[in-house]
Design a protein around this motif. Structure first.
Motif, mmCIF file in Angstrom:
data_model
loop_
_atom_site.group_PDB
_atom_site.id
_atom_site.type_symbol
_atom_site.label_atom_id
_atom_site.label_comp_id
_atom_site.label_asym_id
_atom_site.label_seq_id
_atom_site.Cartn_x
_atom_site.Cartn_y
_atom_site.Cartn_z
ATOM 1 N N UNK A 69 0.832 -1.209 0.000
ATOM 2 C CA UNK A 69 0.000 0.000 0.000
ATOM 3 C C UNK A 69 0.866 1.259 0.000
ATOM 4 N N UNK A 70 2.065 1.145 0.563
ATOM 5 C CA UNK A 70 2.977 2.289 0.618
ATOM 6 C C UNK A 70 3.811 2.367 -0.650
ATOM 7 N N UNK A 71 4.663 3.377 -0.743
ATOM 8 C CA UNK A 71 5.539 3.569 -1.905
ATOM 9 C C UNK A 71 6.528 2.410 -2.020
ATOM 10 N N UNK A 72 6.891 2.059 -3.254
ATOM 11 C CA UNK A 72 7.839 0.964 -3.465
ATOM 12 C C UNK A 72 8.533 1.134 -4.809
ATOM 13 N N UNK A 95 6.664 12.142 -3.367
ATOM 14 C CA UNK A 95 5.244 12.192 -3.707
ATOM 15 C C UNK A 95 4.594 10.802 -3.691
ATOM 16 N N UNK A 96 5.352 9.809 -3.153
ATOM 17 C CA UNK A 96 4.856 8.425 -3.031
ATOM 18 C C UNK A 96 4.494 7.779 -4.372
ATOM 19 N N UNK A 97 5.227 8.144 -5.401
ATOM 20 C CA UNK A 97 5.003 7.535 -6.710
ATOM 21 C C UNK A 97 5.794 6.226 -6.808
ATOM 22 N N UNK A 127 18.668 -0.161 -8.654
ATOM 23 C CA UNK A 127 17.456 -0.433 -7.874
ATOM 24 C C UNK A 127 17.785 -0.681 -6.411
ATOM 25 N N UNK A 128 18.819 -1.467 -6.161
ATOM 26 C CA UNK A 128 19.207 -1.776 -4.777
ATOM 27 C C UNK A 128 19.689 -0.534 -4.035
ATOM 28 N N UNK A 129 20.489 0.272 -4.716
ATOM 29 C CA UNK A 129 21.005 1.501 -4.106
ATOM 30 C C UNK A 129 19.862 2.446 -3.742
ATOM 31 N N UNK A 130 18.924 2.586 -4.663
ATOM 32 C CA UNK A 130 17.776 3.473 -4.450
ATOM 33 C C UNK A 130 16.901 2.975 -3.300
ATOM 34 N N UNK A 131 16.653 1.676 -3.283
ATOM 35 C CA UNK A 131 15.807 1.087 -2.234
ATOM 36 C C UNK A 131 16.444 1.244 -0.858
ATOM 37 N N UNK A 132 17.721 0.941 -0.760
ATOM 38 C CA UNK A 132 18.422 1.024 0.528
ATOM 39 C C UNK A 132 18.537 2.470 1.003
ATOM 40 N N UNK A 133 18.874 3.365 0.089
ATOM 41 C CA UNK A 133 19.056 4.773 0.444
ATOM 42 C C UNK A 133 17.769 5.392 0.995
ATOM 43 N N UNK A 134 16.628 4.992 0.443
ATOM 44 C CA UNK A 134 15.348 5.580 0.854
ATOM 45 C C UNK A 134 14.496 4.651 1.710
ATOM 46 N N UNK A 135 14.989 3.441 1.970
ATOM 47 C CA UNK A 135 14.247 2.513 2.810
ATOM 48 C C UNK A 135 12.950 2.026 2.180
ATOM 49 N N UNK A 136 12.955 1.887 0.851
ATOM 50 C CA UNK A 136 11.748 1.474 0.136
ATOM 51 C C UNK A 136 11.754 -0.023 -0.167
ATOM 52 N N UNK A 137 10.599 -0.687 -0.026
ATOM 53 C CA UNK A 137 10.533 -2.101 -0.405
ATOM 54 C C UNK A 137 10.642 -2.254 -1.912
ATOM 55 N N UNK A 138 11.099 -3.415 -2.337
ATOM 56 C CA UNK A 138 11.212 -3.726 -3.758
ATOM 57 C C UNK A 138 10.157 -4.766 -4.106
ATOM 58 N N UNK A 139 9.386 -4.482 -5.153
ATOM 59 C CA UNK A 139 8.355 -5.418 -5.607
ATOM 60 C C UNK A 139 8.830 -6.099 -6.891
#
Length: 211
Positions: A40-43, A111-113, A138-150
């Motif tokens: 439901x959150x940004x990913x 903006x949670x896109x 993708x990994x760098x971006x996810x780790x840097x911002x704490x976003x899950x990867x789908x």
């Protein structure tokens, strides 16, 4: 005024997505599995890449607009440039990842896109041999911002619209498989080992979806 334009753009985008979804079902038996796994959150969305159809079939699986990181060479065409921009593509110079690109990405995250990345970096001409080497983006971006990867597995497009073919062929089936999210711990300065480990998880997850 800017907000109104954005809402109008999103309205027409949704209409087009519904039309595209219908056409994909009629022409290629398009189906999506695992929609209940979408966070439901940004990913950050990652998928294998085997055809020019891939961004379209991914976009049709979601009701909201997605934003794609795409190599700058694709934007040279005066015909496709406006379409790519409207679709939500962001041009990336793979040799010189510019500050302006990071700025656009950070704005979208704020903006949670949803950002779509093909971690192989290019279309895989021999998917039967497995995935190409996973790039660090993708990994760098996810780790840097704490976003899950789908993770998503795309099956069928490689046979329908092969590389160097002008038009897709009729017949065949397209399946989108959505996997379980890969959750990460935010780290402003991820180590090479952390990025490498996450790359491995991404590759394993996508390969599992392609079985």
């Amino acid at each position: 005024m800017k907000r109104i334009k954005k809402e109008i753009s999103h309205f027409f985008y949704k209409i087009i997505i519904y039309v595209v979804r219908f056409l994909l079902k009629i022409l290629w038996g398009y189906k999506v599995e695992g929609k209940e796994k979408i966070p439901e959150s940004s990913f950050i969305l990652v998928a294998n890449h085997v055809s020019l159809l891939d961004p379209i079939v991914i976009g049709a699986a979601f009701d909201k607009r997605l934003f794609y990181l795409a190599k700058k060479e694709l934007f040279k065409s005066k015909l496709f440039n406006p379409f790519l921009r409207w679709l939500g593509a962001i041009d990336v110079d793979r040799q010189d990842f510019k500050f302006e690109t990071w700025k656009k990405i950070k704005k979208l995250i704020k903006e949670n896109e949803t950002i779509v990345i093909f971690p192989e970096g290019t279309r895989n001409e021999h998917p039967e041999k497995g995935l190409l080497e996973i790039k660090d983006g993708a990994s760098t971006l996810a780790l840097t911002h704490g976003l899950p990867i789908l993770p998503i597995g795309i099956k069928g497009t490689e046979k329908i619209w092969r590389r160097r073919k002008v038009f897709p062929q009729l017949g065949g089936n397209i399946t989108i498989k959505i996997g379980r999210p890969i959750f990460v711990i935010k780290n402003n300065k991820p180590t090479k080992e952390e990025i490498k480990n996450l790359n491995y998880k991404i590759k394993e997850s996508i390969m599992e979806l392609l079985k």
